[in-house]
Scaffold this motif. Structure first.
Motif, PDB file in Angstrom:
ATOM      1  N   TRP A 188       0.807  -1.222   0.000  1.00  0.00           N
ATOM      2  CA  TRP A 188       0.000   0.000   0.000  1.00  0.00           C
ATOM      3  C   TRP A 188       0.834   1.261   0.000  1.00  0.00           C
ATOM      4  CZ3 TRP A 188      -2.461  -2.985   4.474  1.00  0.00           C
ATOM      5  CH2 TRP A 188      -3.265  -4.016   3.956  1.00  0.00           C
ATOM      6  N   ASN A 189       2.097   1.143   0.435  1.00  0.00           N
ATOM      7  CA  ASN A 189       3.004   2.290   0.358  1.00  0.00           C
ATOM      8  C   ASN A 189       3.763   2.335  -0.960  1.00  0.00           C
ATOM      9  OD1 ASN A 189       2.373   3.282   2.929  1.00  0.00           O
ATOM     10  ND2 ASN A 189       3.921   2.007   3.927  1.00  0.00           N
ATOM     11  N   ASN A 190       3.416   1.413  -1.872  1.00  0.00           N
ATOM     12  CA  ASN A 190       4.007   1.381  -3.216  1.00  0.00           C
ATOM     13  C   ASN A 190       5.513   1.161  -3.166  1.00  0.00           C
ATOM     14  OD1 ASN A 190       3.462   1.389  -5.987  1.00  0.00           O
ATOM     15  ND2 ASN A 190       4.059   3.531  -6.212  1.00  0.00           N
ATOM     16  N   GLU A 191       5.960   0.316  -2.226  1.00  0.00           N
ATOM     17  CA  GLU A 191       7.369   0.007  -2.089  1.00  0.00           C
ATOM     18  C   GLU A 191       7.707  -1.284  -2.840  1.00  0.00           C
ATOM     19  OE1 GLU A 191       7.817  -0.170   2.112  1.00  0.00           O
ATOM     20  OE2 GLU A 191       7.571   1.988   2.403  1.00  0.00           O
ATOM     21  N   GLU A 192       8.996  -1.514  -3.069  1.00  0.00           N
ATOM     22  CA  GLU A 192       9.413  -2.670  -3.866  1.00  0.00           C
ATOM     23  C   GLU A 192       9.558  -3.927  -3.014  1.00  0.00           C
ATOM     24  OE1 GLU A 192      12.842  -1.628  -6.194  1.00  0.00           O
ATOM     25  OE2 GLU A 192      11.654  -0.382  -7.548  1.00  0.00           O
ATOM     26  N   TYR A 193       9.417  -5.083  -3.669  1.00  0.00           N
ATOM     27  CA  TYR A 193       9.507  -6.367  -2.967  1.00  0.00           C
ATOM     28  C   TYR A 193       9.839  -7.467  -3.967  1.00  0.00           C
ATOM     29  CZ  TYR A 193       4.848  -6.902  -4.985  1.00  0.00           C
ATOM     30  OH  TYR A 193       3.798  -6.959  -5.867  1.00  0.00           O
ATOM     31  N   TYR A 194      10.549  -8.489  -3.482  1.00  0.00           N
ATOM     32  CA  TYR A 194      10.809  -9.665  -4.289  1.00  0.00           C
ATOM     33  C   TYR A 194       9.549 -10.542  -4.316  1.00  0.00           C
ATOM     34  CZ  TYR A 194      15.810  -8.662  -3.434  1.00  0.00           C
ATOM     35  OH  TYR A 194      17.049  -8.088  -3.347  1.00  0.00           O
ATOM     36  N   GLY A 195       9.336 -11.223  -5.443  1.00  0.00           N
ATOM     37  CA  GLY A 195       8.302 -12.239  -5.539  1.00  0.00           C
ATOM     38  C   GLY A 195       8.935 -13.536  -5.995  1.00  0.00           C
ATOM     39  N   PHE A 196       8.908 -14.559  -5.142  1.00  0.00           N
ATOM     40  CA  PHE A 196       9.534 -15.844  -5.440  1.00  0.00           C
ATOM     41  C   PHE A 196       8.477 -16.934  -5.563  1.00  0.00           C
ATOM     42  CE2 PHE A 196      12.806 -13.729  -2.648  1.00  0.00           C
ATOM     43  CZ  PHE A 196      13.738 -13.489  -3.644  1.00  0.00           C
ATOM     44  N   GLY A 197       8.647 -17.804  -6.567  1.00  0.00           N
ATOM     45  CA  GLY A 197       7.771 -18.957  -6.691  1.00  0.00           C
ATOM     46  C   GLY A 197       6.866 -18.893  -7.897  1.00  0.00           C
ATOM     47  N   ALA A 198       6.203 -20.007  -8.183  1.00  0.00           N
ATOM     48  CA  ALA A 198       5.320 -20.117  -9.350  1.00  0.00           C
ATOM     49  C   ALA A 198       4.147 -19.168  -9.217  1.00  0.00           C
ATOM     50  CB  ALA A 198       4.822 -21.553  -9.484  1.00  0.00           C
ATOM     51  N   GLY A 199       3.990 -18.285 -10.207  1.00  0.00           N
ATOM     52  CA  GLY A 199       2.876 -17.345 -10.223  1.00  0.00           C
ATOM     53  C   GLY A 199       3.075 -16.123  -9.362  1.00  0.00           C
ATOM     54  N   ALA A 200       4.207 -16.016  -8.662  1.00  0.00           N
ATOM     55  CA  ALA A 200       4.441 -14.886  -7.772  1.00  0.00           C
ATOM     56  C   ALA A 200       4.626 -13.594  -8.560  1.00  0.00           C
ATOM     57  CB  ALA A 200       5.667 -15.138  -6.903  1.00  0.00           C
ATOM     58  N   HIS A 201       4.217 -12.493  -7.943  1.00  0.00           N
ATOM     59  CA  HIS A 201       4.435 -11.157  -8.489  1.00  0.00           C
ATOM     60  C   HIS A 201       5.505 -10.465  -7.665  1.00  0.00           C
ATOM     61  CE1 HIS A 201       0.742 -10.843 -11.107  1.00  0.00           C
ATOM     62  NE2 HIS A 201       0.437 -11.884 -10.345  1.00  0.00           N
ATOM     63  N   GLY A 202       6.322  -9.646  -8.307  1.00  0.00           N
ATOM     64  CA  GLY A 202       7.337  -8.877  -7.607  1.00  0.00           C
ATOM     65  C   GLY A 202       7.472  -7.491  -8.204  1.00  0.00           C
ATOM     66  N   TYR A 203       8.209  -6.641  -7.522  1.00  0.00           N
ATOM     67  CA  TYR A 203       8.425  -5.263  -7.964  1.00  0.00           C
ATOM     68  C   TYR A 203       9.831  -4.874  -7.520  1.00  0.00           C
ATOM     69  CZ  TYR A 203       7.401  -0.188  -8.373  1.00  0.00           C
ATOM     70  OH  TYR A 203       7.407   1.161  -8.715  1.00  0.00           O
ATOM     71  N   VAL A 204      10.776  -4.909  -8.442  1.00  0.00           N
ATOM     72  CA  VAL A 204      12.176  -4.691  -8.113  1.00  0.00           C
ATOM     73  C   VAL A 204      12.813  -3.758  -9.141  1.00  0.00           C
ATOM     74  CG1 VAL A 204      14.433  -5.783  -7.808  1.00  0.00           C
ATOM     75  CG2 VAL A 204      12.367  -6.965  -7.021  1.00  0.00           C
ATOM     76  N   ASN A 205      13.539  -2.770  -8.638  1.00  0.00           N
ATOM     77  CA  ASN A 205      14.293  -1.859  -9.508  1.00  0.00           C
ATOM     78  C   ASN A 205      13.385  -1.196 -10.550  1.00  0.00           C
ATOM     79  OD1 ASN A 205      16.649  -0.541 -10.262  1.00  0.00           O
ATOM     80  ND2 ASN A 205      17.217  -2.117 -11.754  1.00  0.00           N
ATOM     81  N   GLY A 206      12.179  -0.826 -10.115  1.00  0.00           N
ATOM     82  CA  GLY A 206      11.248  -0.130 -10.998  1.00  0.00           C
ATOM     83  C   GLY A 206      10.511  -1.020 -11.973  1.00  0.00           C
ATOM     84  N   ILE A 207      10.661  -2.324 -11.851  1.00  0.00           N
ATOM     85  CA  ILE A 207      10.020  -3.259 -12.782  1.00  0.00           C
ATOM     86  C   ILE A 207       9.069  -4.186 -12.028  1.00  0.00           C
ATOM     87  CG2 ILE A 207      10.401  -5.190 -14.369  1.00  0.00           C
ATOM     88  CD1 ILE A 207      13.066  -3.884 -15.115  1.00  0.00           C
TER      89      ILE A 207
END
Length: 381
Positions: A254-273
């Motif tokens: 909710w603070n629009n911060e980045e996070y790794y997403g690991f695993g099948a079907g996971a979503h992530g947000y890293v380095n602006g992507i």
């Protein structure tokens, strides 16, 4: 710097009628291979996109506790060796009431998991059967009691409303039972009928009878009233916590911060992507075996998109969007970006500006999707 990680376990011992998350039946699945592949993905990702320290980790599913105690031990031991989690403040795992045996809880405790998110949905056993859940009211009580006896002091329950056959009175009773268990956090979501679910197929066939809209609104109003009486603070539209027990991991989103997403079907947000991994297990495993990133698609978030996301996700929080912080992060003022939208929503009584924050009102909560839509795709690139 990335400070959060989400880990997806896709295995389930049964499939709920409403669930559209990436999941597969546990039986005859290559669980050990998946755990090893998951750890390889973490190791390779951290080499490619390193971070100094994570502060929150969330293991979701699927059903993470569908794994055996030994498999959980291998996963968590591997994570501790790969991820920089020495400074983790909140380490959450989702559990089902009927797959939370003491040996598994002992493994979770051993590896530093300090928050449990238990999928309850309802305490009405007929309703549970109707939505495809296999646990009982008693198994929920046992799960909470067992968890507390082993020293877990931060327990969250997931509830649902707007379910087929559910009444406002029945939902009120569920809230009361949840509060009476003495847990620290509640999440409560209205049913959304998603494609590729049992409920979606039933709806297309005209066999899914849902509560009237007025009843669903009543359920949400009851939720707000009863949690407030019990001294739970509503810190986000669907989330309620005792003081100090707000979900730090969900606040990352909710603070629009980045996070790794690991695993099948996971979503992530890293380095602006923003990226999404392959969902089907064979595709995910094949990518790991081939030493390639298991990414299905990715999207570089533009500056304009970041601003819009920060606004509509920030408004999910009851303390809203701080105008000074917004300008400091994005170099533009909230009023410059969204003055027209804010003014219109204020006149309708759906937003308020106070103490230098733009916040959703009580009335706005009931029309939240309509509020958020006003901030999507409105700025020029």
């Amino acid at each position: 710097m990335v400070k959060a990680a989400y880990v997806h376990i896709p295995f389930c011992e049964h499939i709920c009628h409403y669930c559209d998350f990436n999941k597969v039946f546990l039986k005859n699945q290559p669980v050990d291979q998946y755990v090893n592949s998951l750890l390889l993905e973490m190791e390779r990702t951290l080499k490619r996109e390193p971070t100094r320290a994570l502060t929150t980790v969330y293991i979701g599913g699927g059903t993470p506790t569908a794994l055996s105690a030994k498999q959980l031990d291998v996963l968590l031991e591997g994570m501790r060796n790969i991820l920089p989690i020495e400074e983790v403040i909140e380490f959450t795992i989702e559990v089902n009431p009927d797959s939370i045996e003491e040996d598994k809880l002992a493994v979770l405790k051993k590896h530093g998991i300090n928050r449990l998110s238990i999928g309850v949905q309802s305490f009405d056993e007929e309703l549970l059967k109707g939505i495809g859940r296999t646990h009982s009211r008693t198994s929920v009580l046992d799960a909470v009691t067992r968890s507390k006896s082993l020293g877990f002091e931060n327990i969250s329950l997931d509830l649902m409303f707007g379910l087929p056959g559910q009444t406002p009175e029945a939902f009120k009773e569920t809230i009361h039972e949840a509060i009476d268990l003495g847990v620290e956090h509640l999440s409560a979501y209205s049913l959304k009928v998603e494609e590729k679910t049992v409920f979606y197929n039933r709806q297309r066939q005209g066999k899914l009878i849902l509560p009237q809209e007025d009843d669903e609104i009543s359920m949400y109003e009851i939720l707000l009233e009863e949690t407030k009486k019990a001294n739970f603070s509503q810190y986000e539209i669907s989330n309620f916590a005792k003081a100090g027990f707000e979900s730090r991991h969900n606040l990352v989103y909710w603070n629009n911060e980045e996070y790794y997403g690991f695993g099948a079907g996971a979503h992530g947000y890293v380095n602006g992507i923003r990226y999404q991994n392959h969902g089907p297990l064979p595709k995910y495993l094949k990518a790991i075996d081939a030493h390639t990133a298991p990414i299905l698609n990715q999207h570089e978030v533009s500056p304009v998109e970041r601003i819009e996301e920060a606004m509509f996700m920030g408004l999910r929080k009851r303390n809203g969007v701080n105008r000074d912080e917004f300008k400091g992060l994005y170099g533009r003022s909230v009023d410059d970006c969204f003055g027209e939208q804010i003014d219109m929503l204020q006149k309708r009584g759906l937003l308020v500006v106070e103490n230098n924050r733009v916040k959703i009102t009580e009335e706005g909560l009931l029309l939240s999707n309509e509020v958020f839509e006003q901030f999507i795709a409105v700025l020029d690139e």
